[in-house]
Each structure stands twice: as structure tokens, then as C-alpha cells.
Motif scaffolding. Structure first.
Motif, short mmCIF file in Angstrom:
data_model
loop_
_atom_site.label_atom_id
_atom_site.label_comp_id
_atom_site.label_asym_id
_atom_site.label_seq_id
_atom_site.Cartn_x
_atom_site.Cartn_y
_atom_site.Cartn_z
N GLY A 1 -14.03 4.90 -5.41
CA GLY A 1 -13.54 4.73 -6.00
C GLY A 1 -12.26 3.79 -5.10
N ASP A 2 -11.12 3.96 -5.79
CA ASP A 2 -10.04 3.03 -5.27
C ASP A 2 -9.38 3.80 -4.28
OD1 ASP A 2 -10.49 1.19 -7.17
OD2 ASP A 2 -8.63 2.25 -8.32
N ARG A 3 -9.28 2.63 -2.94
CA ARG A 3 -8.17 3.63 -1.41
C ARG A 3 -7.24 3.06 -2.26
NH1 ARG A 3 -9.47 4.99 2.11
NH2 ARG A 3 -8.53 3.68 3.99
N ILE A 4 -6.76 4.42 -1.69
CA ILE A 4 -4.82 4.39 -1.87
C ILE A 4 -4.11 4.62 -0.08
CG2 ILE A 4 -3.41 5.77 -3.29
CD1 ILE A 4 -5.52 6.08 -5.10
N ASN B 1 0.69 -1.52 -0.11
CA ASN B 1 -0.36 -0.63 0.43
C ASN B 1 0.83 1.08 0.12
OD1 ASN B 1 -3.10 -0.90 0.04
ND2 ASN B 1 -2.14 -2.31 1.92
N ASN C 1 -10.67 7.63 0.47
CA ASN C 1 -10.00 7.01 0.35
C ASN C 1 -8.65 7.01 0.49
OD1 ASN C 1 -11.90 5.15 -0.71
ND2 ASN C 1 -12.64 6.25 -2.29
N HIS C 2 -8.18 8.54 0.60
CA HIS C 2 -5.96 8.75 0.61
C HIS C 2 -6.14 9.05 1.60
CE1 HIS C 2 -6.81 9.62 -4.13
NE2 HIS C 2 -7.00 9.19 -4.07
N ALA D 1 -18.69 3.36 -1.47
CA ALA D 1 -17.83 3.13 -3.32
C ALA D 1 -17.53 4.29 -3.16
CB ALA D 1 -18.13 2.03 -4.56
#
Length: 174
Positions: free
Chosen positions: A78-81, A35, A113-114, A76
């Protein structure tokens, strides 16, 4: 408080019968590598050596999530970063924001997510985050469908302080 004293306080807060198995140093290192993020202390050592989550709170609805897990109902967006920079350094109540720029929804998604991990939920509309990056690294934030703020605000507290506050039984907002 020293790391040793902080870990002892966390061991006391989470009785052994409620703990999930610890990840171990290798498991934590693997998650961090995957990650591109380094977990803040004492959370890092807690999940490596003591417990990777607990069905006994905090938060009281579902307990402390294992590293990387998301609660049911997580939006939901987007992508988790986790390794990306957490985008806030002060509260933002987007419900009251009249911004109509195209990046408005992306900014909200970035808050979710960030640069953080999700510690748990209270009602599947609001979530507890531990910030991993940026100026709020190591601090607890509360994110809901209406906005995000440092907990308890205006300054955020650490993971250990958050657990100790839960342990008092007074209530999150008292």
C-alpha cells in the motif's frame, strides 16, 4: 546529549567521502510539508546539514538510505503515509498471531507504511524504521516478514544511539 554534540557524533560516524549531499533546511521543510510529518532530531538536522544518506552503513547492507527512499525488495503493502500515526507501541510478531479478522493484513500494512521512514535493510526481508509519530516518535524499530519490534527491545533507542551502536562494530544483536 545536546543537539550540537549529537550532530558532531554523527559527523564522525559518517566520513565526508561516504556522505550524500545534505538536503538543506528548505529540502527538509518541503519533504515534511509534502508528507504531513515532522522529522525527529537529531535526524532532521543531520539530513539538512550533514548528509542525506550514506553508502557506508548503518545498516551494513546498502548503507543509510536518503530521506524517503525505499530499499530494493521493499514489500508493496500500500501507500506510504509518513504523517499517519505509527500503529504500535510494543512488539507484535504477526507470524505467531492467530488473528483472522479482515483487518489483520491492513494492520501489517500500516506497520510498514504509517508514521515512519525507512533507514535501510539488512537482507531485503528486514528493515530499520525511524518512527515519526505516536508514542514511539524518534525511536528505531525493526520490521521483518514475521513481525515488528522496538530495537533492541523491549524499549527502542534513538537514531543517534542506533548509529553509535553500529559504530561499535559489536553487532546488532550482541
Amino acid at each position: 546529549m545536546s543537539l550540537t554534540a549529537g550532530l558532531e557524533a554523527l559527523r564522525t560516524a559518517f566520513p565526508a567521502e561516504w556522505r550524500e549531499p545534505a538536503l538543506g533546511v528548505g529540502g527538509v521543510a518541503a519533504w515534511e510539508s509534502e508528507n504531513s510529518a515532522r522529522l525527529p532530531e537529531p535526524y532532521r538536522t543531520f539530513i539538512a546539514e550533514v548528509s542525506n544518506g550514506s553508502s557506508l552503513g548503518p545498516p551494513e547492507d546498502g548503507g543509510l538510505l536518503p530521506l524517503g527512499w525505499l530499499p530494493p525488495g521493499w514489500p508493496a503493502r500500500g501507500d506510504r503515509i509518513p504523517g499517519a500515526v505509527f500503529p504500535l507501541d510494543h512488539a507484535w510478531h504477526w507470524e505467531d498471531d492467530s488473528d483472522s479478522t479482515p483487518d489483520f493484513n491492513q494492520r501489517i500494512a500500516d506497520v510498514y507504511n504509517h508514521g515512519s521512514i525507512v533507514l535501510g535493510t539488512d537482507d531485503e526481508l528486514s528493515y530499520w524504521l525511524l518512527v515519526l509519530t505516536g508514542s514511539q516518535r524518534g525511536k528505531i524499530w525493526f520490521v521483518a516478514d514475521v513481525g515488528a519490534s522496538p530495537y533492541p527491545g523491549p524499549e527502542a533507542i534513538s537514531f543517534l544511539e542506533w548509529v553509535q551502536r553500529w559504530q561499535t562494530g559489536v553487532g546488532w544483536w550482541d
